[in-house]
Design a protein around this motif. Structure first.
Motif, mmCIF file in Angstrom:
data_model
loop_
_atom_site.group_PDB
_atom_site.id
_atom_site.type_symbol
_atom_site.label_atom_id
_atom_site.label_comp_id
_atom_site.label_asym_id
_atom_site.label_seq_id
_atom_site.Cartn_x
_atom_site.Cartn_y
_atom_site.Cartn_z
ATOM 1 N N LEU A 74 0.833 -1.198 0.000
ATOM 2 C CA LEU A 74 0.000 0.000 0.000
ATOM 3 C C LEU A 74 0.867 1.248 0.000
ATOM 4 N N ASN A 75 1.932 1.256 0.810
ATOM 5 C CA ASN A 75 2.821 2.398 0.869
ATOM 6 C C ASN A 75 3.657 2.547 -0.394
ATOM 7 N N SER A 76 4.052 1.445 -1.007
ATOM 8 C CA SER A 76 4.855 1.543 -2.228
ATOM 9 C C SER A 76 4.013 2.037 -3.393
ATOM 10 N N GLY A 122 3.714 5.751 -3.131
ATOM 11 C CA GLY A 122 4.966 6.475 -3.294
ATOM 12 C C GLY A 122 5.621 6.907 -2.008
ATOM 13 N N LYS A 123 5.142 6.440 -0.885
ATOM 14 C CA LYS A 123 5.706 6.850 0.398
ATOM 15 C C LYS A 123 6.862 5.963 0.837
#
Length: 91
Positions: free
Chosen positions: A81-83, A86-87
């Motif tokens: 989810l974070n990848s 873009g985080k």
């Protein structure tokens, strides 16, 4: 002696509940939930030792494996989810 262990585990559970509610990130909440499940498993083990109920020790494997698998799945989902946003995995 066992009463002291129960109290320490309950206090630890309360700290984990606070971290689960106020955690700054999703990963903090996942780790707090994992530790809470391990504390419950530990209380089950203490109870089985205190009451001399060794068959209960066999039952403890079910929540232990479930807890491990859910932590792995939630962490994997969180990193994906974070990848995608873009985080990165550490945000």
């Amino acid at each position: 002696m066992m009463d002291t262990l129960y109290v320490v585990m309950i206090i630890s559970f309360l700290f984990c509940t606070y971290r689960f509610a106020k955690g700054p990130s999703l990963l903090d909440r996942i780790l707090a939930l994992d530790l809470m499940s391990l504390l419950v498993i530990g209380m089950m083990i203490l109870y089985s030792i205190e009451k001399d109920q060794t068959p209960l020790l066999d039952v403890v494997w079910i929540p232990a494996v479930t807890s491990f698998l859910s932590t792995v799945i939630l962490t994997h989902f969180s990193s994906r989810l974070n990848s995608e946003s873009g985080k990165g995995a550490t945000s």
